[in-house]
Write a protein that holds these residues in place. Structure first.
Motif, mmCIF file in Angstrom:
data_model
loop_
_atom_site.group_PDB
_atom_site.id
_atom_site.type_symbol
_atom_site.label_atom_id
_atom_site.label_comp_id
_atom_site.label_asym_id
_atom_site.label_seq_id
_atom_site.Cartn_x
_atom_site.Cartn_y
_atom_site.Cartn_z
ATOM 1 N N SER A 167 4.934 37.062 1.632
ATOM 2 C CA SER A 167 4.303 38.155 1.457
ATOM 3 C C SER A 167 3.591 38.148 -0.101
ATOM 4 O O SER A 167 2.771 39.132 -0.631
ATOM 5 C CB SER A 167 4.700 39.346 1.884
ATOM 6 N N GLY A 168 4.678 37.745 -1.184
ATOM 7 C CA GLY A 168 3.785 37.364 -2.450
ATOM 8 C C GLY A 168 3.393 36.019 -2.925
ATOM 9 O O GLY A 168 2.840 35.245 -1.950
ATOM 10 N N LYS A 169 3.214 36.495 -3.899
ATOM 11 C CA LYS A 169 1.838 35.994 -4.559
ATOM 12 C C LYS A 169 2.895 33.655 -4.719
ATOM 13 O O LYS A 169 1.217 33.268 -4.306
ATOM 14 C CB LYS A 169 1.827 35.524 -6.441
ATOM 15 N N ASP A 170 3.361 33.779 -4.711
ATOM 16 C CA ASP A 170 4.076 31.821 -4.855
ATOM 17 C C ASP A 170 3.967 31.089 -3.241
ATOM 18 O O ASP A 170 3.272 30.552 -3.091
ATOM 19 C CB ASP A 170 5.250 31.462 -5.161
ATOM 20 N N SER A 171 3.781 32.213 -1.773
ATOM 21 C CA SER A 171 3.957 31.503 -1.334
ATOM 22 C C SER A 171 2.249 32.184 -0.508
ATOM 23 O O SER A 171 0.919 31.176 0.129
ATOM 24 C CB SER A 171 4.114 32.569 0.308
ATOM 25 N N GLU A 211 -1.532 32.576 -14.363
ATOM 26 C CA GLU A 211 -2.860 32.297 -14.940
ATOM 27 C C GLU A 211 -4.160 32.089 -14.371
ATOM 28 O O GLU A 211 -4.765 32.611 -14.532
ATOM 29 C CB GLU A 211 -2.745 32.294 -16.739
ATOM 30 N N GLU A 212 -3.387 31.056 -13.996
ATOM 31 C CA GLU A 212 -4.852 30.847 -12.895
ATOM 32 C C GLU A 212 -4.428 31.287 -10.968
ATOM 33 O O GLU A 212 -5.957 31.214 -11.165
ATOM 34 C CB GLU A 212 -4.543 29.181 -12.761
ATOM 35 N N MET A 213 -3.644 31.960 -10.963
ATOM 36 C CA MET A 213 -3.343 33.243 -9.846
ATOM 37 C C MET A 213 -4.830 34.135 -10.078
ATOM 38 O O MET A 213 -5.269 34.378 -9.557
ATOM 39 C CB MET A 213 -2.590 33.372 -8.797
ATOM 40 N N ILE A 214 -4.662 34.395 -11.342
ATOM 41 C CA ILE A 214 -5.205 36.102 -11.813
ATOM 42 C C ILE A 214 -6.874 35.872 -12.311
ATOM 43 O O ILE A 214 -7.601 36.277 -11.537
ATOM 44 C CB ILE A 214 -4.398 36.455 -12.956
ATOM 45 N N ALA A 215 -7.217 34.299 -12.605
ATOM 46 C CA ALA A 215 -8.077 34.008 -12.238
ATOM 47 C C ALA A 215 -9.223 33.765 -11.988
ATOM 48 O O ALA A 215 -10.092 33.823 -11.329
ATOM 49 C CB ALA A 215 -8.304 32.308 -13.508
ATOM 50 N N SER A 216 -8.513 33.123 -10.347
ATOM 51 C CA SER A 216 -8.674 32.978 -9.366
ATOM 52 C C SER A 216 -9.212 33.850 -8.406
ATOM 53 O O SER A 216 -9.723 34.346 -7.057
ATOM 54 C CB SER A 216 -7.707 32.155 -7.881
ATOM 55 N N GLY A 217 -8.793 35.327 -8.827
ATOM 56 C CA GLY A 217 -9.315 36.438 -7.845
ATOM 57 C C GLY A 217 -7.889 37.113 -7.175
ATOM 58 O O GLY A 217 -8.144 38.117 -6.405
ATOM 59 N N MET A 218 -6.915 36.499 -6.599
ATOM 60 C CA MET A 218 -5.990 37.170 -6.755
ATOM 61 C C MET A 218 -5.165 38.097 -7.001
ATOM 62 O O MET A 218 -5.611 38.487 -8.387
ATOM 63 C CB MET A 218 -4.703 35.492 -6.537
ATOM 64 N N GLU A 231 13.919 37.836 -11.531
ATOM 65 C CA GLU A 231 13.549 38.649 -12.163
ATOM 66 C C GLU A 231 12.147 40.479 -11.313
ATOM 67 O O GLU A 231 12.678 40.963 -11.041
ATOM 68 C CB GLU A 231 12.253 38.256 -13.398
ATOM 69 N N PHE A 232 11.433 39.709 -10.246
ATOM 70 C CA PHE A 232 10.438 40.238 -10.243
ATOM 71 C C PHE A 232 10.242 39.719 -8.492
ATOM 72 O O PHE A 232 9.981 38.774 -8.429
ATOM 73 C CB PHE A 232 9.172 40.739 -10.423
ATOM 74 N N HIS A 233 9.401 40.678 -7.556
ATOM 75 C CA HIS A 233 9.188 40.234 -5.701
ATOM 76 C C HIS A 233 7.555 40.410 -6.139
ATOM 77 O O HIS A 233 7.427 41.997 -6.729
ATOM 78 C CB HIS A 233 10.006 39.636 -4.854
ATOM 79 N N SER A 234 6.635 40.218 -5.534
ATOM 80 C CA SER A 234 4.569 40.908 -5.547
ATOM 81 C C SER A 234 4.960 40.721 -4.010
ATOM 82 O O SER A 234 5.616 40.233 -3.187
ATOM 83 C CB SER A 234 4.127 39.837 -6.032
ATOM 84 N N PHE A 235 3.802 41.568 -3.740
ATOM 85 C CA PHE A 235 3.290 41.053 -2.281
ATOM 86 C C PHE A 235 1.506 41.703 -3.079
ATOM 87 O O PHE A 235 0.650 41.832 -3.696
ATOM 88 C CB PHE A 235 2.607 42.524 -1.514
ATOM 89 N N VAL A 236 1.114 40.097 -2.049
ATOM 90 C CA VAL A 236 -0.939 39.314 -2.109
ATOM 91 C C VAL A 236 -1.732 40.242 -1.890
ATOM 92 O O VAL A 236 -1.463 40.666 -0.028
ATOM 93 C CB VAL A 236 -1.009 38.497 -1.804
ATOM 94 N N TYR A 237 -2.728 41.050 -2.063
ATOM 95 C CA TYR A 237 -3.406 41.933 -0.969
ATOM 96 C C TYR A 237 -4.846 41.296 -1.652
ATOM 97 O O TYR A 237 -5.697 42.428 -0.714
ATOM 98 C CB TYR A 237 -3.325 43.616 -2.358
ATOM 99 N N ALA A 238 -4.948 40.434 -2.425
ATOM 100 C CA ALA A 238 -6.414 39.781 -2.121
ATOM 101 C C ALA A 238 -5.982 38.903 -3.053
ATOM 102 O O ALA A 238 -5.844 38.064 -2.721
ATOM 103 C CB ALA A 238 -7.570 40.306 -2.619
ATOM 104 N N GLY A 239 -6.736 37.409 -2.422
ATOM 105 C CA GLY A 239 -7.130 36.271 -3.357
ATOM 106 C C GLY A 239 -8.140 35.495 -2.458
ATOM 107 O O GLY A 239 -8.623 35.151 -1.305
ATOM 108 N N PRO A 240 -8.450 34.124 -2.712
ATOM 109 C CA PRO A 240 -9.044 33.302 -2.440
ATOM 110 C C PRO A 240 -8.073 32.616 -0.636
ATOM 111 O O PRO A 240 -9.116 32.185 -0.027
ATOM 112 C CB PRO A 240 -9.218 32.575 -3.058
ATOM 113 N N MET A 241 -6.890 33.347 -0.788
ATOM 114 C CA MET A 241 -6.459 32.269 0.765
ATOM 115 C C MET A 241 -6.772 33.694 1.393
ATOM 116 O O MET A 241 -6.532 33.473 2.813
ATOM 117 C CB MET A 241 -4.709 32.721 0.981
#
Length: 220
Positions: free
Chosen positions: A10-14, A136-143, A184-194
């Motif tokens: 559910s995080g950014k890398d996957s 930086e690429e993830m953030i720039a993509s709109g994720m 160090e941290f884990h995340s949840f993605v709620y928007a982006g190109p995927m």
């Protein structure tokens, strides 16, 4: 085209791995493979509610392959349950499983060993990418993502619940990986190109368990 599953935390890398794989003609991602803590009904370590991951998968247009794990769960139990999921995948014509690992050699070696006798190819679509430029690429993509878990042995508890954005990256102390690859941290993605649509969320209460701080992401 090789039919594969994607290991989904559910995080950014996957999530970014899904974005990358969909741009490669040799793979067809057929489902998202996620393990859940059965007692908490949440993704292990990330602490994300199952219903949110189900909404994420729906937004990605993919079926969610759920693997429920007992709590506590021994390594033997985990490997047995994952072997069952892999056997099911092979029976359904799946040829590989992709992972969002970035640079930890021991983690990759474990994945490869785990896949050895399954008939499934382990795939690492984002392996070796420089993590600062990747973030930086993830953030720039709109994720868009929120930090759901912070290891306070490596990062201040105040980062829990924060947006994964340029401001957060600039606030990370020296030695902390920009993608949190060392836990160090884990995340949840709620928007982006995927994802086909953004998921409306808010951040609820913060819970401390041992050295980990969890920010509860909830549906609006």
């Amino acid at each position: 085209m090789k039919r594969i599953l994607l290991s989904w935390s559910s995080g950014k890398d996957s999530a970014w791995s899904l974005h990358v794989l969909r741009q490669r003609a040799e793979y067809e991602v057929c489902g998202l493979l996620t393990t859940f803590n059965e007692a908490a009904n949440r993704v292990a370590m990330h602490g994300v509610r199952r219903e949110l991951v189900e909404r994420q998968a729906a937004a990605a247009g993919l079926p969610l392959w759920k693997v429920p794990l007992p709590w506590p769960c021994s390594n033997e139990q985990y490997e047995s349950l994952m072997a069952g999921a892999c056997a099911k995948a092979v029976a359904e014509g799946i040829e590989g499983v992709a992972f969002g690992d970035l640079f930890l050699e021991d983690v990759r070696a474990y994945r490869e060993k785990q896949m050895e006798s399954t008939g499934l190819q382990p795939i690492f679509p984002v392996w070796g990418l420089p993590t600062r430029s990747l973030a930086e690429e993830m953030i720039a993509s709109g994720m868009r993502a929120r930090l759901t878990c912070v290891d306070t042995g490596k990062l201040d508890a105040s980062f829990a619940g924060r947006e994964f954005d340029a401001a957060m990256l600039s606030d990370l102390p020296q030695g902390v990986d920009p993608c949190g690859e060392r836990g160090e941290f884990h995340s949840f993605v709620y928007a982006g190109p995927m994802l086909g649509a953004a998921l409306p969320i808010s951040v609820g209460e913060t819970v401390v368990r041992d050295q980990f701080v969890f920010a509860d992401v909830i549906s609006k």
